[in-house]
Motif scaffolding. Structure first.
Motif, PDB file in Angstrom:
ATOM      1  N   UNK A 175       3.538   6.689   3.171  1.00  0.00           N
ATOM      2  CA  UNK A 175       2.483   6.086   2.898  1.00  0.00           C
ATOM      3  C   UNK A 175       1.740   7.574   2.633  1.00  0.00           C
ATOM      4  N   UNK A 176       1.349   7.778   1.411  1.00  0.00           N
ATOM      5  CA  UNK A 176       0.629   9.514   0.663  1.00  0.00           C
ATOM      6  C   UNK A 176      -0.639   8.977   1.203  1.00  0.00           C
ATOM      7  N   UNK A 177      -1.231  10.606   1.901  1.00  0.00           N
ATOM      8  CA  UNK A 177      -2.878  10.463   1.755  1.00  0.00           C
ATOM      9  C   UNK A 177      -3.356  11.459   0.806  1.00  0.00           C
ATOM     10  N   UNK A 178      -4.502  10.850   0.262  1.00  0.00           N
ATOM     11  CA  UNK A 178      -5.343  12.530  -0.737  1.00  0.00           C
ATOM     12  C   UNK A 178      -6.396  12.549  -0.046  1.00  0.00           C
ATOM     13  N   UNK A 179      -6.534  13.766  -0.325  1.00  0.00           N
ATOM     14  CA  UNK A 179      -8.162  13.978   0.299  1.00  0.00           C
ATOM     15  C   UNK A 179      -8.413  14.387  -1.281  1.00  0.00           C
ATOM     16  N   UNK A 180      -9.862  13.466  -1.718  1.00  0.00           N
ATOM     17  CA  UNK A 180      -9.662  14.036  -3.000  1.00  0.00           C
ATOM     18  C   UNK A 180     -11.699  14.877  -2.563  1.00  0.00           C
ATOM     19  N   UNK A 181     -11.155  15.692  -3.845  1.00  0.00           N
ATOM     20  CA  UNK A 181     -13.248  15.763  -4.199  1.00  0.00           C
ATOM     21  C   UNK A 181     -14.388  14.897  -3.803  1.00  0.00           C
ATOM     22  N   UNK A 182     -15.378  15.143  -2.999  1.00  0.00           N
ATOM     23  CA  UNK A 182     -16.213  14.563  -3.008  1.00  0.00           C
ATOM     24  C   UNK A 182     -17.268  14.158  -4.118  1.00  0.00           C
ATOM     25  N   UNK A 183     -17.682  12.866  -4.488  1.00  0.00           N
ATOM     26  CA  UNK A 183     -18.079  12.703  -5.539  1.00  0.00           C
ATOM     27  C   UNK A 183     -19.989  12.914  -5.351  1.00  0.00           C
ATOM     28  N   UNK A 184     -20.277  13.044  -4.209  1.00  0.00           N
ATOM     29  CA  UNK A 184     -21.580  13.260  -4.083  1.00  0.00           C
ATOM     30  C   UNK A 184     -22.629  14.016  -4.694  1.00  0.00           C
ATOM     31  N   UNK A 185     -23.451  15.034  -4.821  1.00  0.00           N
ATOM     32  CA  UNK A 185     -24.087  15.676  -5.572  1.00  0.00           C
ATOM     33  C   UNK A 185     -23.744  16.771  -4.969  1.00  0.00           C
ATOM     34  N   UNK A 202       0.747  -1.478   0.047  1.00  0.00           N
ATOM     35  CA  UNK A 202       0.331  -0.016   0.172  1.00  0.00           C
ATOM     36  C   UNK A 202       0.783   1.502  -0.262  1.00  0.00           C
ATOM     37  N   UNK A 203       0.775   1.960  -0.998  1.00  0.00           N
ATOM     38  CA  UNK A 203       1.937   2.993  -1.210  1.00  0.00           C
ATOM     39  C   UNK A 203       1.013   4.672  -0.770  1.00  0.00           C
ATOM     40  N   UNK A 204      -0.535   4.598  -1.230  1.00  0.00           N
ATOM     41  CA  UNK A 204      -1.533   6.151  -1.114  1.00  0.00           C
ATOM     42  C   UNK A 204      -2.859   5.197  -0.553  1.00  0.00           C
ATOM     43  N   UNK A 205      -3.300   6.327   0.338  1.00  0.00           N
ATOM     44  CA  UNK A 205      -5.301   6.381   0.587  1.00  0.00           C
ATOM     45  C   UNK A 205      -5.618   7.469   0.088  1.00  0.00           C
ATOM     46  N   UNK A 206      -6.433   7.290  -0.507  1.00  0.00           N
ATOM     47  CA  UNK A 206      -7.719   8.037  -1.237  1.00  0.00           C
ATOM     48  C   UNK A 206      -8.912   8.382   0.000  1.00  0.00           C
ATOM     49  N   UNK A 207      -9.345   9.830  -0.111  1.00  0.00           N
ATOM     50  CA  UNK A 207     -10.360   9.652   1.092  1.00  0.00           C
ATOM     51  C   UNK A 207     -10.858  10.076   0.014  1.00  0.00           C
ATOM     52  N   UNK A 208     -12.358   9.195  -0.064  1.00  0.00           N
ATOM     53  CA  UNK A 208     -12.721   9.679  -1.553  1.00  0.00           C
ATOM     54  C   UNK A 208     -14.086  10.555  -1.864  1.00  0.00           C
ATOM     55  N   UNK A 209     -14.278  10.928  -0.735  1.00  0.00           N
ATOM     56  CA  UNK A 209     -15.801  11.895   0.177  1.00  0.00           C
ATOM     57  C   UNK A 209     -15.609  13.263   1.119  1.00  0.00           C
ATOM     58  N   UNK A 210     -14.010  13.973   0.667  1.00  0.00           N
ATOM     59  CA  UNK A 210     -13.859  14.966   0.838  1.00  0.00           C
ATOM     60  C   UNK A 210     -13.648  15.564   2.079  1.00  0.00           C
ATOM     61  N   UNK A 211     -13.717  16.494   2.597  1.00  0.00           N
ATOM     62  CA  UNK A 211     -13.564  16.705   4.007  1.00  0.00           C
ATOM     63  C   UNK A 211     -13.396  16.301   5.086  1.00  0.00           C
ATOM     64  N   UNK A 212     -14.495  15.835   5.917  1.00  0.00           N
ATOM     65  CA  UNK A 212     -15.428  14.736   6.805  1.00  0.00           C
ATOM     66  C   UNK A 212     -14.585  14.032   6.582  1.00  0.00           C
ATOM     67  N   UNK A 213     -14.411  13.104   5.839  1.00  0.00           N
ATOM     68  CA  UNK A 213     -13.873  11.455   5.827  1.00  0.00           C
ATOM     69  C   UNK A 213     -12.513  11.719   6.223  1.00  0.00           C
ATOM     70  N   UNK A 214     -11.717  13.271   6.079  1.00  0.00           N
ATOM     71  CA  UNK A 214     -10.633  13.509   5.754  1.00  0.00           C
ATOM     72  C   UNK A 214     -10.030  13.831   7.443  1.00  0.00           C
ATOM     73  N   UNK A 215     -11.209  14.304   8.132  1.00  0.00           N
ATOM     74  CA  UNK A 215     -10.945  15.147   9.798  1.00  0.00           C
ATOM     75  C   UNK A 215     -11.502  13.384  10.528  1.00  0.00           C
TER      76      UNK A 215
END
Length: 146
Positions: free
Chosen positions: A104-114, A46-59
């Motif tokens: 491990x790189x940790x990415x906070x990504x834009x949320x995918x929901x409306x 595992x080299x990276x973790x992607x938070x796919x649902x924005x800031x709340x998931x990151x918090x």
């Protein structure tokens, strides 16, 4: 899902369980995190973790995996959203990078929901391609050839 996992991707929510009335992340209570650090310790590729649902998931990630940041085993992803979400942890870590076996790189990504409509579909697709799918597929090909 079969195509996703066959290319070396894993999918797991930060939270194992929680209480929530309605659909807003801000209403989540009594959450229990998944054992993501244990999973990564067991799976050294595992080299990276992607938070796919924005800031709340990151918090939530920061709340439950702060010690992991302090141990120096995590580093914020290079995109702007990750730098913002994880900035405080880079200043707090207890171990210099030279003493850490892997990061491990940790990415906070834009949320995918409306609810995350302030970011266009095109921008989201570009971000995921650049920071998630592209590097993940390259890692998968490299690991297959070992």
């Amino acid at each position: 899902m079969e195509v996703f996992t066959s290319k070396g991707f894993a999918l797991w929510d930060i939270l194992q369980s929680c209480e929530r009335k309605g659909s807003l992340d801000s209403d989540i209570k009594d959450e229990v995190p998944n054992e993501i650090r244990a999973f990564c310790d067991k799976h050294k590729t595992v080299h990276r973790i992607i938070m796919a649902n924005g800031a709340k998931q990151c918090s939530f990630f920061n709340k439950y995996f702060g010690q992991w940041w302090l141990d120096g085993e995590l580093k914020p992803g290079t995109n702007e959203q990750s730098q913002k979400a994880f900035k405080k942890w880079t200043k707090k870590k207890n171990v210099p990078d030279t003493q850490v076996q892997r990061q491990i790189e940790v990415y906070c990504m834009p949320g995918v929901s409306p609810a995350a409509a302030s970011v266009s579909y095109e921008k989201k697709r570009e971000e995921y391609q650049r920071y998630c799918y592209g590097p993940g597929l390259a890692d998968h090909e490299r690991l297959k050839s070992l």
